[in-house]
Motif scaffolding. Structure first.
Motif, PDB file in Angstrom:
ATOM      1  N   HIS A 110      -6.590  10.276  -3.132  1.00 44.38           N
ATOM      2  CA  HIS A 110      -5.851  10.635  -4.351  1.00 44.38           C
ATOM      3  C   HIS A 110      -6.464  11.872  -5.011  1.00 44.38           C
ATOM      4  CE1 HIS A 110      -3.797   6.736  -4.025  1.00 44.38           C
ATOM      5  NE2 HIS A 110      -2.983   7.165  -4.981  1.00 44.38           N
ATOM      6  N   ASN A 128      -9.316   5.450  -0.441  1.00 47.57           N
ATOM      7  CA  ASN A 128      -8.071   5.611  -1.188  1.00 47.57           C
ATOM      8  C   ASN A 128      -8.269   6.484  -2.432  1.00 47.57           C
ATOM      9  OD1 ASN A 128      -5.370   5.259  -1.771  1.00 47.57           O
ATOM     10  ND2 ASN A 128      -5.640   3.260  -2.723  1.00 47.57           N
ATOM     11  N   ARG A 188       0.820  -1.218   0.000  1.00 45.30           N
ATOM     12  CA  ARG A 188       0.000   0.000   0.000  1.00 45.30           C
ATOM     13  C   ARG A 188       0.846   1.257   0.000  1.00 45.30           C
ATOM     14  NH1 ARG A 188      -2.291   1.161   6.067  1.00 45.30           N
ATOM     15  NH2 ARG A 188      -0.465   0.483   7.250  1.00 45.30           N
ATOM     16  N   ASN A 192       1.099   3.734  -2.911  1.00 40.23           N
ATOM     17  CA  ASN A 192       0.123   4.784  -3.180  1.00 40.23           C
ATOM     18  C   ASN A 192       0.768   6.165  -3.063  1.00 40.23           C
ATOM     19  OD1 ASN A 192      -2.482   3.537  -3.699  1.00 40.23           O
ATOM     20  ND2 ASN A 192      -2.337   2.727  -1.612  1.00 40.23           N
ATOM     21  N   VAL A 215      -4.311  -0.355  -3.998  1.00 40.59           N
ATOM     22  CA  VAL A 215      -3.150   0.387  -4.517  1.00 40.59           C
ATOM     23  C   VAL A 215      -3.512   0.986  -5.868  1.00 40.59           C
ATOM     24  CG1 VAL A 215      -0.721   0.288  -5.196  1.00 40.59           C
ATOM     25  CG2 VAL A 215      -1.543  -1.180  -3.340  1.00 40.59           C
TER      26      VAL A 215
END
Length: 435
Positions: free
Chosen positions: A379, A375, A89, A92, A349
């Motif tokens: 981003h 996640n 992870r 990322n 990921v």
């Protein structure tokens, strides 16, 4: 059009700390031999060191295969190991390391590895294990703000495969005559364009008169096993009635006519693309680095009969897919992807591909996980904070695990805008984030 055979070497060692000098020396010497400069080699070696130590912790004593290969403008270090529960992870973009969180310090090595390379890929191969591919590109000087060679209407011309300097001239002239949204990401680096062409990453044709004046050009490349993409045609001061654009496109079609390509795709067409040769794939908004948004229509030309395929579809994505399949008469059998409460990885990921010239970033799923919604949201927040104006997400419908991301995308206000037939292993859906 397909990349030339890559040169490479292979090393097999156990994942044990005592073998760290062997792994780093192997990558360092191999990368230099493959043409990478010292600074880029140092960064790839650093990434190798951090990844190797992580594998020693999580898959101790397992057999590890390391391959180092080069494609002219880059060198890649690929790690293959039979291991389970690799978190990864930390790859990322949003991973943060804080001294207060001991668990985050465990990821520091992978964070350094991911930041030291230009791109990375992670995938699992049945029977062989996990593949982690670290890619470092050569550094090229950006194009200088010089006046490109003057263009003129060509009354007489022929098509030819350009030599190295003509490839660089095409890139420089395209940068002068066209906005960034219709140019490949590598055009600001003419040396890289020339090296990529030499390696067979794409093919190029230019139109020149008998004296060598360049009037236009086009390039094309394989985008997956079944689809060819094209950029251009680029014309420089040619009259509107010039048949040059049709001639360049006809040459591309003739070149791929006897291949396995089922379609030709133009996602960022120039105004000179003969649209009558294509069908519309739909439109999306593009936000230039400066100024108001513009609407771009993507085009596709079917080259062979579409015999149909299976695609994975999440219920939230199914209405868009049905509409596109019916509108374009694509024979597809949809199979649902449903969460039935089965066990899942805790962490997902994502890998971002940056295109600074177009202020564009494309997120690609690397691994699914229970934190997909959070996640994706992290981003988007980071990318918007850094000023990226065009944020896309690519989903391959041949991979059910990628389709699992659909709810997370809708909840973060990403919406499907294009369906590209066979542009991945299967059809590719492009999601765009709201402005």
């Amino acid at each position: 059009m397909k990349p030339n055979s890559r040169r490479g070497v292979r090393l097999n060692i156990p994942a044990q700390p005592s073998f760290l000098p062997v792994a780093t020396a192997f990558i360092e010497k191999s990368a230099l031999a493959l043409g990478l400069e010292e600074r880029e080699t140092l960064l790839l070696t650093l990434a190798t060191e951090e990844l190797f130590l992580y594998l020693c912790q999580t898959a101790s004593d397992q057999a590890l295969e390391i391959q180092c290969s080069g494609g002219g403008y880059y060198v890649q270090a690929e790690f293959i190991i039979l291991a389970e529960n690799l978190s990864l992870r930390a790859f990322n973009l949003t991973t943060k390391i804080t001294p207060e969180e001991e668990t985050s310090l465990d990821d520091l090595g992978l964070v350094l590895a991911s930041r030291s390379v230009d791109r990375f890929q992670i995938w699992e191969e049945k029977g062989r294990g996990m593949h982690v591919n670290l890619i470092k590109e050569r550094a090229y000087p950006a194009v200088q703000p010089e006046v490109p060679p003057s263009a003129r209407p060509l009354l007489e011309y022929s098509l030819k495969t350009p030599d190295r300097e003509e490839v660089k001239t095409l890139a420089r002239m395209a940068l002068f005559y066209y906005p960034p949204q219709v140019l490949p990401v590598f055009f600001p680096f003419p040396g890289k364009v020339a090296d990529m062409a030499a390696e067979g990453e794409f093919k190029v044709l230019v139109a020149c008169d008998p004296q060598g004046h360049l009037g236009g050009g086009i390039l094309w490349y394989w985008r997956g096993p079944k689809i060819v993409g094209c950029s251009g045609p680029y014309l420089f001061d040619q009259p509107k009635e010039s048949p040059m654009a049709e001639a360049l496109l006809e040459a591309v079609l003739a070149d791929i006519a006897r291949t396995k390509a089922v379609g030709l795709l133009s996602r960022y067409p120039t105004p000179e693309l003969p649209s009558s040769y294509f069908e519309s794939l739909g439109s999306f908004s593009f936000f230039p680095p400066q100024g108001p948004p513009v609407t771009i229509t993507a085009y596709f030309r079917q080259l062979q009969e579409d015999t149909g395929s299976l695609v994975w579809a999440h219920p939230e994505l199914a209405p868009f897919l049905k509409q596109e399949f019916q509108r374009r008469t694509l024979p597809r059998e949809m199979r649902p992807v449903i969460d039935d409460g089965e066990a899942r990885n805790p962490f997902s990921v994502l890998s971002p591909n940056f295109d600074r010239g177009r202020s564009l970033v494309t997120l690609q799923p690397i691994r699914p996980g229970r934190d997909e919604e959070e996640n994706v949201g992290r981003h988007l927040k980071l990318l918007r904070k850094e000023g990226w104006r065009n944020i896309f997400f690519e989903m391959d419908l041949a991979k059910s695990w990628q389709v699992e991301f659909a709810p997370a995308l809708f909840k973060n206000n990403l919406r499907p805008c294009l369906l590209l037939p066979y542009a991945g292993e299967g059809d590719l859906v492009i999601f765009q984030a709201s402005a």
